[in-house]
Design an enzyme around this catalytic site. Structure first.
Site: not given
Length: 678
Positions: A33, A93, A202, A253, A439, A478, A612, A614
């Site tokens: 993507l 991440h 995240h 999140s 984290e 974490y 690619d 983009s």
């Protein structure tokens, strides 16, 4: 200062390699993507006696293996210029980048081992970005600014956060850190060079059903900022570099609608994140958009717009000396002085039962739930048989965590988790960057920043801007607070060195800050060196074998053609006879898988308008039988696309058998028919 910026591709193999982040064995790459980049920033004083390097790479997290290999390459190129103390390597991440670049055994389980092409593309991309920044050093100035980002995060373990003392919580208006810190870089003539933004969220807007490699919401923010500043250039090209780096995002999140049961639609915002029917596996959070692609753009755009505003208004100049402090520490054996009478210790690494539950951003497997302070006899027995029972000492040390994997006691074929961990601070004038190896949750990060700030204050350097850079140097999961640890949700179960992990880090980072403030970094003991295991490649990936095209077709032929005419906001789609994209990555060619080209009447030729990198183009690879595969390219035509005649082109490599034992890699290309955008 002298300032240099650089960006280099670190995408690696986009097919068949598991994606790193959700630990979901079904989530393997199946296309692209957006490209992944390493972004490097070098700051030196005008006498060039001291340097600091900050790298933010579009990967799940830095690994010790990547760091050791990068430092080795830098040493052979630059001697003692770039070292473990003045080079910070941070991961954004994203949970949609290739896995397989770790040397500790635990990460091999979901990565299908150590995958050399994934490791080397990350290492080489990081080194190349530093090379480019090194070549481009020029006199420049730095400015800092900070401000709140709204509507872009929620705390995904609010019940853990509530375990922190009320007196502490009352000092903060929110259970997430909304503050973004932006560092702006310009040359002495005021030409813009780049920026680094640190913000805690995240990058999990793309969920664990996604198979396309991408840099998620923060990567989308980078691409928006860079395309605005590098006008007229293709995505991923141009000299301006914008990094959106991670911070204390442990419990944060971007899926702002919060957790709901996938089967019934009711809220599952409870201490166990569990649904009445289907349990924890049904409890999932979604973002603000209609699907994960839209959510990624919305959150990314929010972050970008705030960074742009802070960048444009940044007027507080950063001045003063450069300094860096670093130690290696055996985190499984740190004594922490809580007060004059109480000393506690960290533990050998171990993961609790709730680690297997996952989070509302990516649920786990089987029937594990968050907030388990009791073990499960069924799973404990399986573990004892397969992996061995945790020692009584480790069990006691980790109380109240019920141990699922006692990774610190598992050494076959290599240790399962690191003992030797980097702690590091780089100071650029009034800016102190705390490079943390994992984290930190919201409150853990607040405690760490506050402790370091007060350490600077009490040793004669008041008013420091203290920022946490997350997922640096080595991955240790974490870091929850002691109080959050008692609740044993996912973040606490994944606090691998036990309940006093945060206190240990606070003690260590205070020591680094004191050394910087007193100009005594040379007196810090370097600590025990981390191991570099002698594994170069060990993987369960299918090997690359000879490929074939269907009868009377050849590679790059069109199987399903584009339409003749599209409007903006429609999708132009074409399918080709394809080949495994891993061939292209393993040829280490710097090429795109695809381009969008527009016909220019003035020059009677095709001009590349998109590549690619983009976010508007999706590249899908699907494997068929008998060595055949297809590639589908989708162009989601954005509003404002110039009308005209376009085509989509595909570039690949296939494996051709030339004898019984030898195959060669052959490049090919294909093109859609021309189509009109009206």
């Amino acid at each position: 200062y002298l300032v240099g910026v650089g960006r280099a591709d670190c995408t690696g193999p986009v097919a068949q390699v598991p994606l790193m982040g959700y630990a979901n064995p079904d989530q393997v790459g199946g296309g692209l993507l957006s490209r992944l980049y390493s972004r490097a920033f070098i700051v030196a004083d005008l006498q060039d006696s001291k340097r600091v390097v900050f790298v933010s790479a579009d990967i799940g997290m830095m690994s010790q293996r990547v760091r050791l290999e990068v430092l080795k390459q830098l040493q052979s190129k630059y001697g003692e210029l770039y070292r473990q103390d003045n080079v910070i390597l941070s991961g954004t991440h994203t949970h949609s980048g290739p896995a397989g670049y770790f040397q500790y055994t635990l990460f091999w389980i979901t990565s299908k081992g150590l995958i050399e092409p994934a490791l080397s593309s990350i290492v080489n991309g990081i080194v190349k970005s530093i090379d480019i920044a090194h070549e481009n050093m020029k006199r420049g100035r730095l400015f800092i600014n900070r401000g709140a980002v709204e509507n872009s995060q929620i705390n995904r373990s609010p019940f853990s956060y509530l375990a922190n003392p009320a007196s502490e919580r009352s000092r903060y208006s929110s259970n997430t850190d909304k503050e973004m810190v932006v560092l702006k870089m310009v040359d002495e003539d005021g030409h813009e060079l780049g920026l680094i933004s640190w913000f805690a969220v995240h990058p999990v807007s793309m969920n664990n059903s996604n198979h396309l490699v991408n840099s998620d919401n923060v990567g989308y923010a980078s691409s928006l900022f860079e395309q605005e500043k590098n006008k007229g250039m293709l995505p991923g090209e141009g000299s301006f570099v914008a990094a959106f780096a991670s911070s204390n995002l442990g419990d944060v999140s971007p899926n702002t609608r919060g957790p709901f049961c996938a089967n019934t639609g009711e809220s599952c915002d409870n201490p166990q994140s569990s649904c009445p029917v289907g349990g924890a596996a049904m409890c999932m959070a979604t973002g603000p958009g209609n699907d994960m692609f839209e959510s990624t753009r919305i959150i990314g755009q929010n972050i970008y717009l705030k960074a742009k505003e802070l960048y444009e208004k940044a007027s507080q100049e950063v001045t003063g000396p450069l300094s860096s402090a670093h130690q290696w520490v055996n985190m499984s054996d740190v004594s922490v002085e809580l007060n004059a009478t109480h000393t506690v210790k960290t533990c050998k690494p171990a993961l609790g039962h709730s680690f297997a539950a996952g989070t509302i951003d990516g649920v786990g497997a089987f029937n594990f739930t968050q907030g388990s302070v009791e073990g499960d006899p069924f799973w404990d027995q399986i573990r004892d048989q397969l992996l061995g029972e945790p020692s009584n000492e480790t069990k006691a040390c980790h109380e109240p965590k019920p141990i699922l994997f006692s990774t610190g006691e598992m050494t076959w074929p290599h240790p399962w988790h690191p003992d030797i961990v980097d702690v590091q601070i780089a100071a650029i004038g009034s800016l102190a960057i705390l490079a943390v190896p994992g984290e930190f949750t919201t409150m853990s990060g607040r405690r760490l920043r506050e402790a370091v700030k007060s350490e600077f204050d009490s040793h004669g350097t008041p008013g420091m801007n203290v920022v946490i850079a997350g997922l640096c140097n080595v991955y240790t999961h974490y870091i929850a607070t002691y109080e959050e640890y008692q609740v044993q949700r996912y973040e606490a179960a994944s606090t691998i060195y036990g309940p006093h992990t945060l206190s240990a880090y606070i003690q260590l980072y205070r020591g680094l800050a004191k050394a910087i403030a007193l100009n005594a970094t040379q007196d810090l003991s370097p600590g025990p060196e981390p191991p570099l295991f002698n594994v170069t490649s060990l993987t369960l990936l299918p090997s690359l074998s000879a490929e074939s095209a269907p009868a009377d077709k050849t590679f790059g032929d069109v199987l399903e053609e584009v339409g003749e005419e599209y409007r903006e906001r429609e999708v132009a789609e074409v399918t080709f006879v394809g080949a495994n994209p891993r061939n292209s990555a393993e040829n280490a060619t710097e090429h795109n898988f695809l381009t969008v080209e527009r016909y220019s009447n003035t020059s009677s030729s095709w001009r590349v308008v998109l590549n690619d990198a983009s976010w508007d183009i999706r590249f899908y690879w699907s494997k068929g039988s008998r060595g055949q595969s297809n590639v589908t390219i989708e162009w989601h035509i954005p509003a404002g696309t110039e009308p005209g005649v376009y085509r989509l082109r595909y570039f690949g490599h296939y494996k051709k058998r030339v004898s019984l034992i030898r195959t060669i890699t052959v490049p090919f290309e294909g093109s859609s028919s021309a189509f009109q955008i009206t």
